[in-house]
Design an enzyme around this catalytic site. Structure first.
Site, PDB file in Angstrom:
ATOM      1  N   HIS A  87       0.834  -1.200   0.000  1.00  0.00           N
ATOM      2  CA  HIS A  87       0.000   0.000   0.000  1.00  0.00           C
ATOM      3  C   HIS A  87       0.870   1.252   0.000  1.00  0.00           C
ATOM      4  O   HIS A  87       1.287   1.743   1.056  1.00  0.00           O
ATOM      5  CB  HIS A  87      -0.928  -0.030   1.219  1.00  0.00           C
ATOM      6  CG  HIS A  87      -2.058   0.939   1.135  1.00  0.00           C
ATOM      7  ND1 HIS A  87      -2.415   1.764   2.185  1.00  0.00           N
ATOM      8  CD2 HIS A  87      -2.919   1.218   0.122  1.00  0.00           C
ATOM      9  CE1 HIS A  87      -3.454   2.496   1.828  1.00  0.00           C
ATOM     10  NE2 HIS A  87      -3.777   2.189   0.576  1.00  0.00           N
ATOM     11  N   CYS A 131      11.900   0.544  15.671  1.00  0.00           N
ATOM     12  CA  CYS A 131      12.460  -0.656  15.028  1.00  0.00           C
ATOM     13  C   CYS A 131      13.593  -0.253  14.090  1.00  0.00           C
ATOM     14  O   CYS A 131      14.685  -0.802  14.160  1.00  0.00           O
ATOM     15  CB  CYS A 131      11.365  -1.405  14.277  1.00  0.00           C
ATOM     16  SG  CYS A 131      10.111  -2.125  15.347  1.00  0.00           S
ATOM     17  N   CYS A 180      13.068  -6.594  12.888  1.00  0.00           N
ATOM     18  CA  CYS A 180      12.419  -6.562  11.582  1.00  0.00           C
ATOM     19  C   CYS A 180      11.445  -7.711  11.404  1.00  0.00           C
ATOM     20  O   CYS A 180      11.837  -8.879  11.354  1.00  0.00           O
ATOM     21  CB  CYS A 180      13.475  -6.607  10.479  1.00  0.00           C
ATOM     22  SG  CYS A 180      12.748  -6.696   8.842  1.00  0.00           S
ATOM     23  N   ARG A 182      16.919  -2.568  14.090  1.00  0.00           N
ATOM     24  CA  ARG A 182      17.259  -3.494  15.176  1.00  0.00           C
ATOM     25  C   ARG A 182      16.335  -4.701  15.194  1.00  0.00           C
ATOM     26  O   ARG A 182      16.719  -5.802  15.597  1.00  0.00           O
ATOM     27  CB  ARG A 182      17.170  -2.784  16.532  1.00  0.00           C
ATOM     28  CG  ARG A 182      15.748  -2.381  16.887  1.00  0.00           C
ATOM     29  CD  ARG A 182      15.507  -2.039  18.326  1.00  0.00           C
ATOM     30  NE  ARG A 182      14.100  -1.720  18.521  1.00  0.00           N
ATOM     31  CZ  ARG A 182      13.170  -2.596  18.857  1.00  0.00           C
ATOM     32  NH1 ARG A 182      13.467  -3.872  19.038  1.00  0.00           N
ATOM     33  NH2 ARG A 182      11.905  -2.218  19.006  1.00  0.00           N
ATOM     34  N   ARG A 184      30.879  12.874   7.144  1.00  0.00           N
ATOM     35  CA  ARG A 184      30.594  11.513   7.608  1.00  0.00           C
ATOM     36  C   ARG A 184      29.668  11.532   8.824  1.00  0.00           C
ATOM     37  O   ARG A 184      29.513  10.516   9.504  1.00  0.00           O
ATOM     38  CB  ARG A 184      31.909  10.802   7.949  1.00  0.00           C
ATOM     39  CG  ARG A 184      32.832  10.623   6.746  1.00  0.00           C
ATOM     40  CD  ARG A 184      34.039   9.767   7.093  1.00  0.00           C
ATOM     41  NE  ARG A 184      34.964  10.468   7.973  1.00  0.00           N
ATOM     42  CZ  ARG A 184      36.065  11.110   7.567  1.00  0.00           C
ATOM     43  NH1 ARG A 184      36.351  11.163   6.277  1.00  0.00           N
ATOM     44  NH2 ARG A 184      36.873  11.689   8.440  1.00  0.00           N
TER      45      ARG A 184
END
Length: 264
Positions: A51, A146, A168, A166, A126
């Site tokens: 979606h 997450c 999934c 971290r 960086r």
């Protein structure tokens, strides 16, 4: 996306059974990376329907710095409803951390604005990172982030993004997360007059819930279709003025939707 299907197949074959917070049970593995060339198409999964509207509105909601679901509900997006309290609040989740991280002097830090300015003025830096993992506020969040960190990188006028996740949910969450960070990369590139290059997704605890096993196996029987394209119709005066209709998804051909329950 073959890269996604390869990971799904790997976790089905080699994932370790693991008890999780939701008590659903998972097949789990730790540590994996996917690299996607954004010039080959917009990485929206084609082996099932995803979606796109939800992806766009959620990202715009994050970029607003919002943590109440009223904006989402107004646009008929329900993906955060189950985590909200009776007033629609979620605590200091992504939007708060991205746009108004509080320091010890009670000042707020707009990480998105800082990242955007660095891309424009110091693209070789960086230090172009945005973090959602505010240890001091985790217990105030309805659910901890997450996808906790992303970093932007420019070389030869091309923008890449790496995201670290971290935790999934590979079947329901990962296709959505990949689409969201691909879109975010395009937005930053649009604002900074850059081309896009790679999206690199790095996962920590990658898991397939045991009530998604049959759905995953069904998806692996399907062949990927050509990826769609994304077109951003205009360049708003700043990154926070995009609207849903500014994004055009072109030629999204896909296999049918596969329903699966959410574990909370």
């Amino acid at each position: 996306m073959k890269e996604y299907l390869d990971l799904l197949n790997l976790i089905l074959k080699n994932g370790y059974p693991k008890i999780d917070r939701t008590k659903t049970g998972t097949l789990s593995m730790f540590g994996y990376q996917i690299r996607i060339n954004l010039n080959e198409g917009f990485p929206l999964l084609t082996t099932k329907y995803c979606h796109f509207k939800s992806i766009v509105y959620e990202l715009l909601w994050f970029l607003r710095g919002d943590t109440n679901i009223s904006f989402l509900k107004k646009n008929n997006i329900s993906i955060w409803n189950k985590w909200a309290d009776k007033n629609g609040n979620l605590g200091p989740i992504y939007g708060k951390q991205w746009r108004a991280w509080e320091d010890k002097k009670n000042n707020t830090i707009d990480q998105i604005e800082i990242a955007l300015n660095k891309l424009k003025k110091e693209p070789s830096s960086r230090r172009i990172l945005v973090s959602s993992w505010n240890v001091g506020e985790l217990d105030l969040m309805s659910i901890p982030p997450c996808h906790v960190l992303f970093q932007l990188y420019v070389i030869n006028n091309k923008l890449s993004c790496q995201v670290y996740q971290r935790s999934c949910d590979i079947f329901l969450g990962l296709p959505f997360n990949i689409g969201s960070y691909a879109l975010l990369t395009h937005i930053f590139a649009n604002q900074c007059d850059l081309l896009v290059e790679d999206l690199i997704w790095t996962g920590g605890d990658i898991h397939l819930y045991k009530n998604h096993l049959n759905q995953a196996k069904l998806q692996l029987t399907r062949s990927p279709l050509p990826l769609p394209k994304i077109f951003i119709k205009k360049k708003p005066k700043n990154l926070f003025n995009y609207a849903f209709n500014d994004f055009l998804l072109i030629d999204y051909n896909h296999h049918p939707k596969i329903k699966a329950p959410i574990s909370i």
